[in-house]
Enzyme design. Structure first.
Site, PDB file in Angstrom:
ATOM      1  N   LYS A 137       0.684  -1.145  -0.068  1.00 22.75           N
ATOM      2  CA  LYS A 137       0.072  -0.072   0.006  1.00 22.75           C
ATOM      3  C   LYS A 137       0.800   1.248  -0.036  1.00 22.75           C
ATOM      4  CE  LYS A 137       0.479   2.164   3.244  1.00 22.75           C
ATOM      5  NZ  LYS A 137       1.709   2.734   4.009  1.00 22.75           N
ATOM      6  N   TYR A 222      -5.180   4.136   5.862  1.00 28.95           N
ATOM      7  CA  TYR A 222      -5.801   3.248   6.828  1.00 28.95           C
ATOM      8  C   TYR A 222      -6.996   3.788   7.608  1.00 28.95           C
ATOM      9  CZ  TYR A 222      -1.456   0.524   6.735  1.00 28.95           C
ATOM     10  OH  TYR A 222      -0.539  -0.380   6.237  1.00 28.95           O
TER      11      TYR A 222
HETATM   12  P1  NAD Z   1      12.054   1.750   3.187  1.00 28.58           P
HETATM   13  O1  NAD Z   1      12.529   3.233   2.727  1.00 28.58           O
HETATM   14  O2  NAD Z   1      12.299   1.427   4.638  1.00 28.58           O
HETATM   15  O3  NAD Z   1      12.502   0.899   2.014  1.00 28.58           O
HETATM   16  C1  NAD Z   1      12.381   1.090   0.691  1.00 28.58           C
HETATM   17  C2  NAD Z   1      13.377   0.212  -0.226  1.00 28.58           C
HETATM   18  O4  NAD Z   1      13.235   0.631  -1.615  1.00 28.58           O
HETATM   19  C3  NAD Z   1      14.727   0.326   0.232  1.00 28.58           C
HETATM   20  O5  NAD Z   1      15.379  -0.935   0.191  1.00 28.58           O
HETATM   21  C4  NAD Z   1      15.367   1.117  -0.908  1.00 28.58           C
HETATM   22  O6  NAD Z   1      16.656   0.946  -1.018  1.00 28.58           O
HETATM   23  C5  NAD Z   1      14.260   0.743  -1.925  1.00 28.58           C
HETATM   24  N1  NAD Z   1      14.471   1.645  -3.132  1.00 28.58           N
HETATM   25  C6  NAD Z   1      14.893   1.538  -4.644  1.00 28.58           C
HETATM   26  N2  NAD Z   1      14.547   2.593  -5.204  1.00 28.58           N
HETATM   27  C7  NAD Z   1      14.524   3.449  -4.332  1.00 28.58           C
HETATM   28  C8  NAD Z   1      14.509   4.998  -4.586  1.00 28.58           C
HETATM   29  N3  NAD Z   1      14.483   5.692  -5.906  1.00 28.58           N
HETATM   30  N4  NAD Z   1      14.280   5.551  -3.363  1.00 28.58           N
HETATM   31  C9  NAD Z   1      14.180   5.161  -2.278  1.00 28.58           C
HETATM   32  N5  NAD Z   1      14.104   4.078  -1.858  1.00 28.58           N
HETATM   33  C10 NAD Z   1      14.392   3.147  -3.150  1.00 28.58           C
HETATM   34  O7  NAD Z   1      10.355   1.877   2.929  1.00 28.58           O
HETATM   35  P2  NAD Z   1       9.374   0.801   3.641  1.00 28.58           P
HETATM   36  O8  NAD Z   1       8.898   1.119   4.989  1.00 28.58           O
HETATM   37  O9  NAD Z   1      10.070  -0.607   3.665  1.00 28.58           O
HETATM   38  O10 NAD Z   1       8.219   0.931   2.642  1.00 28.58           O
HETATM   39  C11 NAD Z   1       8.229   0.364   1.374  1.00 28.58           C
HETATM   40  C12 NAD Z   1       6.699   0.214   0.834  1.00 28.58           C
HETATM   41  O11 NAD Z   1       5.946  -0.640   2.032  1.00 28.58           O
HETATM   42  C13 NAD Z   1       5.832   1.519   0.861  1.00 28.58           C
HETATM   43  O12 NAD Z   1       5.158   1.559  -0.261  1.00 28.58           O
HETATM   44  C14 NAD Z   1       5.228   1.451   2.107  1.00 28.58           C
HETATM   45  O13 NAD Z   1       3.758   2.352   2.169  1.00 28.58           O
HETATM   46  C15 NAD Z   1       4.926  -0.007   2.540  1.00 28.58           C
HETATM   47  N6  NAD Z   1       4.732  -0.296   3.830  1.00 28.58           N
HETATM   48  C16 NAD Z   1       3.515  -1.068   4.000  1.00 28.58           C
HETATM   49  C17 NAD Z   1       3.437  -1.230   5.560  1.00 28.58           C
HETATM   50  C18 NAD Z   1       1.978  -1.951   5.824  1.00 28.58           C
HETATM   51  O14 NAD Z   1       1.996  -2.178   6.988  1.00 28.58           O
HETATM   52  N7  NAD Z   1       1.344  -2.511   5.149  1.00 28.58           N
HETATM   53  C19 NAD Z   1       4.408  -0.782   6.547  1.00 28.58           C
HETATM   54  C20 NAD Z   1       5.389  -0.170   5.852  1.00 28.58           C
HETATM   55  C21 NAD Z   1       5.704   0.193   4.551  1.00 28.58           C
END
Ligand code: NAD
Length: 368
Positions: A137, A222
């Protein structure tokens, strides 16, 4: 699909076109699971915080699928994930070589866990590679992107779902049951909010191009989903307000938002989201009582209370276990997931109306 996976029993829970009936009961009583000879293989695309702290660990508990592959732009993560989860080098890809995954029979499901603006590209690339897709999401950064993703997956003949873990969380299933079954009479008003302080001002979440619009699309989603699911209806009219207190950090996105939604039954909701303040709750008041979850939407657990007393459900070790196994079951049994792309599209359509209402100061009608 993995050709060696077989099904010995059909699912016990029938999914209605709205996913309503199925969502009123926990979809994973032990008896409803198919028996399989081999688990489906899942590849995580993007190894950030959510993959590290939630999805990787959750996939150690799933019964119908298992973590088999990774896609990452950071070479050092290959070693870490090989050590932690035994991922084989042949199942590791960079973003550039990702499309080669089509020749990998060990991978059945691709799980896209990238910044929001990258969801569409990687969902469509996974579909073109013939892999079923779970997309985190928000499903995309516009409703049109969601439609394109649904169409791409349909054309490729693969299943698509959104990482909506709360569609499977016991407290959320119970408040949905109380609302939809009118256990305390018809729900009249709701208050729901999710927000946190954004510690890192350089995060992609604050970049409008990558995040898609700040706290509303990330967290407020949410609160929208919570209200929609408690009344089992879609909002038809919204009003909204946005505020930026620190323009040096919040550029082109709102820092705080509040919005109101009107539902066809007459139910009314008021919600908040923020990247500068903590809020996590869902409250609904009905004709003869009330119920709430506080905290509500976070991944580590909800606490429930009604006018009659506490709601006590066992919190699963990871909410994503049931979510991911549900998707694997849908793949195995050729069923539409409850947390389908259609659900993701609905939330983006509402989010767009809320943005429009905040920007214009006018009420916005949502045509369905
Ligand atoms: P994060 O910033 O911790 O991780 C992002 C990942 O994408 C990293 O590994 C990064 O290296 C990679 N990446 C690749 N290209 C990138 C770019 N151009 N810029 C930045 N990062 C890049 O983020 P996250 O918290 O893991 O979130 C990732 C996804 O998961 C999002 O869409 C977020 O909304 C979703 N999410 C969902 C939940 C849930 O409860 N369902 C919780 C957290 C995150």
């Amino acid at each position: 699909m993995n050709p060696t996976a077989t099904i010995s029993r059909r699912k016990a829970v029938q999914l209605s076109s709205l996913g309503l009936g199925a969502a009123l009961v926990h979809p994973f009583s032990v008896s409803s699971k198919p028996e399989i000879q081999k688990k489906l293989g899942v590849a995580l695309v993007g190894l950030g915080r959510y993959s590290n702290f939630q999805l990787g660990p959750a996939l150690q508990h799933t019964e119908l699928c298992e973590l088999k592959g990774i896609v990452t732009g950071t070479p050092s993560k290959r070693e870490t994930w090989a050590k932690e989860y035994g991922i084989e080098a042949r199942n590791m890809y960079s973003y550039e070589e990702f499309d080669k995954i089509k020749d990998n029979e060990e991978i059945d499901i691709v799980y896209v866990v990238l910044p929001n603006a990258m969801h569409k590209e990687f969902t469509l690339r996974a579909a073109e590679a013939g892999k079923h897709v779970i997309c985190e999401k928000p499903m995309g950064i516009s409703a049109q992107e969601c439609l394109d993703m649904m169409e791409g997956c349909k054309q490729a003949g693969v299943k698509l779902s959104v990482g909506y873990r709360l569609y499977f969380e016991p407290h959320h299933l119970e408040v949905r049951r109380m609302g939809v079954e009118k256990v305390h009479g018809k729900v009249q008003m709701m208050e729901a909010g999710l927000g946190f302080s954004m510690a890192d001002p350089t995060s992609w979440r604050l970049n409008k191009d990558l995040g898609g619009g700040g706290a509303l699309i990330d967290l407020g989603l949410y609160a929208i989903q919570g209200c929609r699911r408690v009344v089992g209806e879609e909002p038809t009219r919204v009003t909204a307000q946005g505020l930026v207190h620190r323009p040096e950090i919040f550029k082109g996105i709102w820092e705080h938002m509040s919005w109101q939604m009107e539902f066809p039954s007459g139910a009314f909701s008021n919600s908040t989201t923020s990247y500068s303040a903590y809020v996590d709750r869902m409250y609904a008041t009905a004709e003869r009582g009330w119920f709430q979850l506080s905290p509500s939407f976070n991944a580590t657990g909800a606490t429930g209370l009604t006018h009659e007393g506490p709601l006590s459900f066992t919190t699963p070790p990871y909410q994503q276990i049931a979510q991911i196994d549900h998707f694997a079951q849908c793949v195995l049994e050729d069923q539409e997931p409850m947390n389908s792309g259609y659900e993701g599209w609905k939330d983006l359509k509402i989010i767009e109306a809320i943005f429009e209402a905040a920007e214009t100061g006018e009420a916005v009608e949502i045509g369905w």
